[in-house]
Design an enzyme around this catalytic site. Structure first.
Site, PDB file in Angstrom:
ATOM      1  CE  LYS A  33      19.384 170.201 117.083  1.00 23.52           C
ATOM      2  NZ  LYS A  33      18.119 170.859 116.697  1.00 23.52           N
ATOM      3  NE  ARG A 127      10.223 170.589 116.018  1.00 26.74           N
ATOM      4  CZ  ARG A 127      11.489 170.471 115.592  1.00 26.74           C
ATOM      5  NH1 ARG A 127      11.790 169.524 114.711  1.00 26.74           N
ATOM      6  NH2 ARG A 127      12.437 171.260 116.025  1.00 26.74           N
ATOM      7  CE1 TYR A 257      24.833 137.746 107.737  1.00 26.22           C
ATOM      8  CE2 TYR A 257      24.980 140.112 108.132  1.00 26.22           C
ATOM      9  CZ  TYR A 257      25.206 138.804 108.540  1.00 26.22           C
ATOM     10  OH  TYR A 257      25.798 138.561 109.750  1.00 26.22           O
ATOM     11  CG  MET A 305      25.547 145.364 114.260  1.00 21.60           C
ATOM     12  SD  MET A 305      25.125 144.285 115.630  1.00 21.60           S
ATOM     13  CE  MET A 305      23.485 143.740 115.166  1.00 21.60           C
TER      14      MET A 305
HETATM   15  C1  LIG Z   1      18.456 171.895 115.809  1.00 21.95           C
HETATM   16  C2  LIG Z   1      17.915 173.252 115.940  1.00 21.95           C
HETATM   17  C3  LIG Z   1      18.570 174.354 115.355  1.00 21.95           C
HETATM   18  C4  LIG Z   1      19.744 174.232 114.434  1.00 21.95           C
HETATM   19  O1  LIG Z   1      19.277 173.926 113.138  1.00 21.95           O
HETATM   20  P1  LIG Z   1      20.274 173.775 111.922  1.00 21.95           P
HETATM   21  O2  LIG Z   1      19.406 173.531 110.761  1.00 21.95           O
HETATM   22  O3  LIG Z   1      21.138 172.592 112.236  1.00 21.95           O
HETATM   23  O4  LIG Z   1      21.062 175.029 111.847  1.00 21.95           O
HETATM   24  C5  LIG Z   1      18.076 175.618 115.647  1.00 21.95           C
HETATM   25  N1  LIG Z   1      16.993 175.777 116.425  1.00 21.95           N
HETATM   26  C6  LIG Z   1      16.316 174.733 116.960  1.00 21.95           C
HETATM   27  C7  LIG Z   1      15.118 174.987 117.790  1.00 21.95           C
HETATM   28  C8  LIG Z   1      16.750 173.440 116.728  1.00 21.95           C
HETATM   29  O5  LIG Z   1      16.065 172.414 117.247  1.00 21.95           O
END
Ligand SMILES: *Cc1c(COP(=O)(O)O)cnc(C)c1O
Length: 363
Positions: A33, A127, A257, A305
């Protein structure tokens, strides 16, 4: 373009192999992802499959479609759905879907062909996932749809909070109770999965029949008390650029800055063309480490930036010299963990936020 994220695809393959060996060589999913945690989703996915990953995991259906467009045929699970509008595309491209509610289940079951689903129970993270109260009805409805050939219940899963071993074990127990409900329904999912990288390495009770590796694939540690090296992993991303210019300045010269840095004596300032738009956290101003010609320096003053400044003293640093912000510390450069510490965040955020102006180069 000298802003470069160099991605070592061999390291990703070896990391997956290492993680698989450390977690008992059960079925594994590589999570790609967020553009492969900033490493590039498609190349990272290919490298992870090369390393023996069986499944690919993504948050959104769009991310799954990107992998299919690239010709990747491995099984893919997508689990974060804002709307059901993209379910038809997912079904057409044989993308398994995480299902957390009856509403999602009904939308998916109405589509053809029948797609693989992974029923998700919330074991405590708060969640997505059905609550323990809603779980029996979701399982019963899925079982009925499966008997009618409208879906295939391929998996049952949940996600841990990493709030400590006691909390994780409590979630394991809730997950086991949810599995009892599944068993009683007659559904026999081949994939039962709870552990991400951290639990797959340290909580054998959470492994079930598949583990999901995210951060570990990219060679970074999910633990505060263990480095990549401790886990036998190699960080896959090196972030570097070249010095854009240097100049000699007198004592008392203000830098960047807010003048949060002033030179102590006559010195050389080197300008580094990476800033917070490129993902270099502004909150690491005055602290973030960089390596130039084998020497480690700290950012002088505020990260802007597009750029920041390094005070290199009387060292012979010149325009065009390579500046490495982080990479594999075994090669003498700073780690993403050091940047995370400097910025008050975690290594996940450091690699994931690298911006679009930074070219990805694959080796
Ligand atoms: C991002 C995610 C993972 C991977 O987690 P890591 O800590 O990066 O190994 C696994 N399962 C779900 C549902 C996630 O959202």
């Amino acid at each position: 373009m000298s802003r470069l994220a160099t991605i070592d695809l061999g390291a990703i393959s070896r990391n997956v192999e290492t993680l698989r060996a450390a977690s008992g060589r059960i079925t594994s999913m590589a999570v790609v992802k967020a553009d492969g945690y900033g490493h590039g989703a498609v190349p990272s996915a290919r490298a992870a499959l090369e390393g023996g990953a069986d499944w690919l995991g993504v948050a959104t259906i769009e991310e799954a479609l990107e992998l299919r467009e690239a010709g990747i045929e491995a099984p893919i699970l997508a689990w974060l759905h804002e709307t059901d509008a993209t379910f038809p595309l997912a079904v057409l491209r044989d993308i398994d879907l995480g299902v957390s509610s009856l509403v999602q289940l009904e939308a998916i079951a109405s589509l053809t062909p029948a797609v693989g689903i992974h029923l998700k129970v919330d074991t405590g993270l708060g969640r997505s996932g059905a609550t323990p109260e809603d779980w029996p009805a979701l399982v019963a409805a899925a079982a009925a749809h499966e008997r009618a050939g409208r879906v295939r219940v391929r998996g049952v899963w949940s996600h841990l909070s990493n709030a400590g071993e006691e909390a994780d074990l409590e979630q394991v127990a809730r997950f086991a109770a949810a599995l009892d409900v599944v068993a009683a329904s007659g559904v026999e999912p081949e994939l039962v999965h709870l552990a991400a990288t951290a639990a797959s390495l340290r909580l054998p009770e959470a492994r079930f029949t598949m583990v999901r590796f995210g951060i570990g694939c990219y060679g970074l540690s999910p633990f505060g008390d263990a480095t990549s090296h401790d886990l036998g992993l190699t960080p896959a991303m090196t972030l570097s650029t070249t010095v854009a210019s240097t100049k000699r300045v007198p004592p008392g010269q203000g830098v960047s800055y807010g003048f949060r840095y002033r030179t102590a004596g006559e010195t050389t300032l080197a300008l580094v063309p990476l800033g917070y738009a490129d993902g270099v956290p502004r909150s690491a101003s005055g602290r973030g480490p960089v390596s130039i010609n084998g020497v480690t320096y700290r950012v002088a003053g505020t990260i802007a930036m597009d750029q920041f400044v390094i005070d290199v003293g009387d060292d012979a640093v010149a325009t065009g010299d390579r500046v490495t912000l982080f990479g594999d510390p075994a090669t003498g450069v700073p780690s993403a963990d050091e940047w995370a510490l400097a910025a008050g965040t975690i290594n996940y955020e450091i690699v994931t936020r690298i911006g679009q102006r930074v070219r990805r180069e694959y080796v």
